[in-house]
Design a protein around this motif. Structure first.
Motif, PDB file in Angstrom:
ATOM      1  N   THR A  80       0.846  -1.212   0.000  1.00 35.54           N
ATOM      2  CA  THR A  80       0.000   0.000   0.000  1.00 35.54           C
ATOM      3  C   THR A  80       0.880   1.261   0.000  1.00 35.54           C
ATOM      4  O   THR A  80       2.087   1.194   0.263  1.00 35.54           O
ATOM      5  CB  THR A  80      -0.895   0.066   1.263  1.00 35.54           C
ATOM      6  OG1 THR A  80      -0.042   0.289   2.399  1.00 35.54           O
ATOM      7  CG2 THR A  80      -1.697  -1.212   1.468  1.00 35.54           C
ATOM      8  N   LEU A  81       0.217   2.379  -0.228  1.00 33.99           N
ATOM      9  CA  LEU A  81       0.927   3.660  -0.181  1.00 33.99           C
ATOM     10  C   LEU A  81       1.549   3.877   1.205  1.00 33.99           C
ATOM     11  O   LEU A  81       2.669   4.392   1.312  1.00 33.99           O
ATOM     12  CB  LEU A  81      -0.055   4.795  -0.522  1.00 33.99           C
ATOM     13  CG  LEU A  81       0.527   6.200  -0.548  1.00 33.99           C
ATOM     14  CD1 LEU A  81       1.606   6.344  -1.619  1.00 33.99           C
ATOM     15  CD2 LEU A  81      -0.590   7.227  -0.778  1.00 33.99           C
ATOM     16  N   ALA A  82       0.846   3.459   2.247  1.00 36.91           N
ATOM     17  CA  ALA A  82       1.382   3.632   3.610  1.00 36.91           C
ATOM     18  C   ALA A  82       2.684   2.831   3.771  1.00 36.91           C
ATOM     19  O   ALA A  82       3.647   3.309   4.388  1.00 36.91           O
ATOM     20  CB  ALA A  82       0.346   3.178   4.634  1.00 36.91           C
ATOM     21  N   HIS A  83       2.722   1.631   3.218  1.00 37.10           N
ATOM     22  CA  HIS A  83       3.961   0.841   3.274  1.00 37.10           C
ATOM     23  C   HIS A  83       5.077   1.561   2.494  1.00 37.10           C
ATOM     24  O   HIS A  83       6.229   1.582   2.921  1.00 37.10           O
ATOM     25  CB  HIS A  83       3.744  -0.549   2.680  1.00 37.10           C
ATOM     26  CG  HIS A  83       2.882  -1.463   3.518  1.00 37.10           C
ATOM     27  ND1 HIS A  83       1.520  -1.421   3.500  1.00 37.10           N
ATOM     28  CD2 HIS A  83       3.207  -2.444   4.393  1.00 37.10           C
ATOM     29  CE1 HIS A  83       1.035  -2.333   4.332  1.00 37.10           C
ATOM     30  NE2 HIS A  83       2.036  -2.971   4.890  1.00 37.10           N
ATOM     31  N   CYS A  84       4.715   2.127   1.348  1.00 38.58           N
ATOM     32  CA  CYS A  84       5.723   2.855   0.549  1.00 38.58           C
ATOM     33  C   CYS A  84       6.319   3.999   1.352  1.00 38.58           C
ATOM     34  O   CYS A  84       7.539   4.175   1.398  1.00 38.58           O
ATOM     35  CB  CYS A  84       5.093   3.418  -0.726  1.00 38.58           C
ATOM     36  SG  CYS A  84       4.588   2.186  -1.917  1.00 38.58           S
ATOM     37  N   ARG A  85       5.440   4.755   1.993  1.00 37.81           N
ATOM     38  CA  ARG A  85       5.910   5.896   2.801  1.00 37.81           C
ATOM     39  C   ARG A  85       6.868   5.429   3.885  1.00 37.81           C
ATOM     40  O   ARG A  85       7.911   6.038   4.126  1.00 37.81           O
ATOM     41  CB  ARG A  85       4.723   6.582   3.485  1.00 37.81           C
ATOM     42  CG  ARG A  85       3.930   7.471   2.589  1.00 37.81           C
ATOM     43  CD  ARG A  85       3.218   8.532   3.459  1.00 37.81           C
ATOM     44  NE  ARG A  85       2.383   9.364   2.623  1.00 37.81           N
ATOM     45  CZ  ARG A  85       1.054   9.234   2.541  1.00 37.81           C
ATOM     46  NH1 ARG A  85       0.433   8.343   3.272  1.00 37.81           N
ATOM     47  NH2 ARG A  85       0.381  10.012   1.728  1.00 37.81           N
ATOM     48  N   ALA A  96      10.962  -0.290  -3.807  1.00 38.45           N
ATOM     49  CA  ALA A  96      10.386  -1.335  -4.665  1.00 38.45           C
ATOM     50  C   ALA A  96       9.022  -1.721  -4.102  1.00 38.45           C
ATOM     51  O   ALA A  96       8.836  -1.780  -2.882  1.00 38.45           O
ATOM     52  CB  ALA A  96      11.299  -2.550  -4.746  1.00 38.45           C
ATOM     53  N   LEU A  97       8.094  -1.969  -5.012  1.00 34.59           N
ATOM     54  CA  LEU A  97       6.741  -2.347  -4.596  1.00 34.59           C
ATOM     55  C   LEU A  97       6.108  -3.264  -5.626  1.00 34.59           C
ATOM     56  O   LEU A  97       6.604  -3.364  -6.754  1.00 34.59           O
ATOM     57  CB  LEU A  97       5.862  -1.107  -4.379  1.00 34.59           C
ATOM     58  CG  LEU A  97       5.434  -0.286  -5.585  1.00 34.59           C
ATOM     59  CD1 LEU A  97       4.137   0.450  -5.284  1.00 34.59           C
ATOM     60  CD2 LEU A  97       6.508   0.733  -5.944  1.00 34.59           C
ATOM     61  N   LEU A 114       2.066   5.353  -7.541  1.00 29.16           N
ATOM     62  CA  LEU A 114       3.287   6.011  -8.009  1.00 29.16           C
ATOM     63  C   LEU A 114       3.110   7.531  -8.064  1.00 29.16           C
ATOM     64  O   LEU A 114       4.010   8.286  -7.670  1.00 29.16           O
ATOM     65  CB  LEU A 114       3.692   5.445  -9.381  1.00 29.16           C
ATOM     66  CG  LEU A 114       5.001   5.941  -9.965  1.00 29.16           C
ATOM     67  CD1 LEU A 114       6.148   5.801  -8.977  1.00 29.16           C
ATOM     68  CD2 LEU A 114       5.338   5.189 -11.250  1.00 29.16           C
ATOM     69  N   ARG A 115       1.939   7.962  -8.509  1.00 27.57           N
ATOM     70  CA  ARG A 115       1.680   9.415  -8.549  1.00 27.57           C
ATOM     71  C   ARG A 115       1.785  10.021  -7.158  1.00 27.57           C
ATOM     72  O   ARG A 115       2.395  11.066  -6.963  1.00 27.57           O
ATOM     73  CB  ARG A 115       0.296   9.696  -9.137  1.00 27.57           C
ATOM     74  CG  ARG A 115       0.325   9.932 -10.646  1.00 27.57           C
ATOM     75  CD  ARG A 115      -0.927  10.637 -11.147  1.00 27.57           C
ATOM     76  NE  ARG A 115      -2.140   9.855 -10.958  1.00 27.57           N
ATOM     77  CZ  ARG A 115      -2.538   8.879 -11.778  1.00 27.57           C
ATOM     78  NH1 ARG A 115      -1.812   8.575 -12.836  1.00 27.57           N
ATOM     79  NH2 ARG A 115      -3.644   8.202 -11.536  1.00 27.57           N
ATOM     80  N   ARG A 116       1.209   9.331  -6.180  1.00 29.84           N
ATOM     81  CA  ARG A 116       1.256   9.853  -4.790  1.00 29.84           C
ATOM     82  C   ARG A 116       2.691   9.836  -4.259  1.00 29.84           C
ATOM     83  O   ARG A 116       3.084  10.727  -3.506  1.00 29.84           O
ATOM     84  CB  ARG A 116       0.379   9.013  -3.856  1.00 29.84           C
ATOM     85  CG  ARG A 116      -1.029   8.822  -4.345  1.00 29.84           C
ATOM     86  CD  ARG A 116      -1.974   9.928  -3.827  1.00 29.84           C
ATOM     87  NE  ARG A 116      -3.338   9.547  -4.147  1.00 29.84           N
ATOM     88  CZ  ARG A 116      -4.211   9.081  -3.255  1.00 29.84           C
ATOM     89  NH1 ARG A 116      -3.879   8.997  -1.995  1.00 29.84           N
ATOM     90  NH2 ARG A 116      -5.419   8.723  -3.632  1.00 29.84           N
ATOM     91  N   ILE A 117       3.447   8.813  -4.643  1.00 30.05           N
ATOM     92  CA  ILE A 117       4.851   8.760  -4.189  1.00 30.05           C
ATOM     93  C   ILE A 117       5.612   9.940  -4.783  1.00 30.05           C
ATOM     94  O   ILE A 117       6.412  10.594  -4.109  1.00 30.05           O
ATOM     95  CB  ILE A 117       5.516   7.428  -4.614  1.00 30.05           C
ATOM     96  CG1 ILE A 117       4.868   6.252  -3.889  1.00 30.05           C
ATOM     97  CG2 ILE A 117       7.022   7.459  -4.341  1.00 30.05           C
ATOM     98  CD1 ILE A 117       5.175   4.912  -4.515  1.00 30.05           C
ATOM     99  N   ARG A 118       5.358  10.221  -6.048  1.00 31.14           N
ATOM    100  CA  ARG A 118       6.057  11.326  -6.719  1.00 31.14           C
ATOM    101  C   ARG A 118       5.742  12.676  -6.071  1.00 31.14           C
ATOM    102  O   ARG A 118       6.541  13.604  -6.154  1.00 31.14           O
ATOM    103  CB  ARG A 118       5.691  11.375  -8.206  1.00 31.14           C
ATOM    104  CG  ARG A 118       6.124  10.173  -9.023  1.00 31.14           C
ATOM    105  CD  ARG A 118       7.618  10.084  -9.195  1.00 31.14           C
ATOM    106  NE  ARG A 118       7.957   9.115 -10.224  1.00 31.14           N
ATOM    107  CZ  ARG A 118       8.951   8.249 -10.149  1.00 31.14           C
ATOM    108  NH1 ARG A 118       9.729   8.225  -9.085  1.00 31.14           N
ATOM    109  NH2 ARG A 118       9.194   7.419 -11.135  1.00 31.14           N
TER     110      ARG A 118
END
Ligand SMILES: CC(=O)N[C@H](C=O)[C@@H](O)[C@H](O)[C@H](O)COP(=O)(O)O
Length: 226
Positions: A80-85, A96-97, A114-118
């Protein structure tokens, strides 16, 4: 191409992971393993879990590709995005995801994630893909590295004896100029070379370098079968 990714062209990346309940499952141990593979020439290391990422960062000078595996079924690699953060906050140089087209636990698509990560950071992102469709979608979304990591693990592709060279070659042909990286079941030096011959930008090896239990089983079976 991101300069940190360009630097990985033609190199070996080593994944340093121990699994739940295993003797080597300790961030300090993984940090030592990471330092050892750096000495051997690894251009980057892949580390799993927030503590491992943080510890490995203190032990190596090469880039750390961070993942967070949560669970073992469905979408579980940085799902999830939370894990990415959290992986980014733990200090990963490359995130990596999961890069498959499966539904993710937070309902976001890979492209939306990816957009949110950017919006948060410009660190390079590796998509762990399982098929031609998912890899092309991840490339379209702007992933910096397209990995074959999940080919053979989701049902989208058969599990090949070694790396999925057919998928790799097809992606290399369809994604010129992009970093298509071979990962998954590269168990021998010949297979690593075959990945490069098939056009892999770089090759990730995990088990065959950093998982002594598996390697011991391979040798044990050979000795007993001889
Ligand atoms: C499918 C999955 O969960 N792959 C994981 C991804 O991080 C790891 O368990 C693998 O060890 C890694 O991809 C390297 O592959 P190999 O260990 O085959 O060289």
């Amino acid at each position: 191409m991101h300069p940190a990714i360009r630097a990985l062209e033609g190199t070996l990346i080593v994944s340093c992971q121990a699994y739940p309940g295993e003797p080597m499952r300790d961030p300090r141990t993984m940090a030592q393993v990471a330092a050892a593979v750096e000495e051997g020439g690894a251009s980057a290391v892949r580390a799993q879990g927030l503590e491992d990422i943080a510890q490995v960062k203190t032990a190596v000078t090469v880039p750390v590709i961070g993942i967070w595996k949560d669970g073992s079924e469905g979408v579980f690699i940085t799902p999830t995005l939370a894990h990415c953060r959290a992986v980014i906050e733990a200090g990963a140089d490359i995130l990596a995801l999961d890069g498959t087209l499966r539904e993710r636990p937070d309902g976001l698509t890979f492209a939306e994630t990816l957009r949110r990560i950017r919006d948060l950071t410009d660190i390079p992102v590796m998509a762990d893909c399982d098929s031609e469709e998912s890899a092309l979608a991840a490339a379209e979304a702007g992933a910096d590295i397209i990995g074959t990591t999940l080919a053979g693990y989701t049902g989208a592709r058969p599990s090949t004896e070694g790396p999925d060279l057919e998928l790799l070659s097809s992606l290399v042909a369809q994604l010129p100029g992009r970093a298509v990286v071979a990962e998954g079941r590269v168990h021998t030096t010949a297979q690593a070379a075959a990945c490069r011959e098939a056009g892999a930008f770089a090759v990730v090896v995990g088990t065959a370098i950093t998982h002594p239990t598996s390697i011991t089983r391979w040798f044990g079976a050979a000795v007993q079968g001889a």
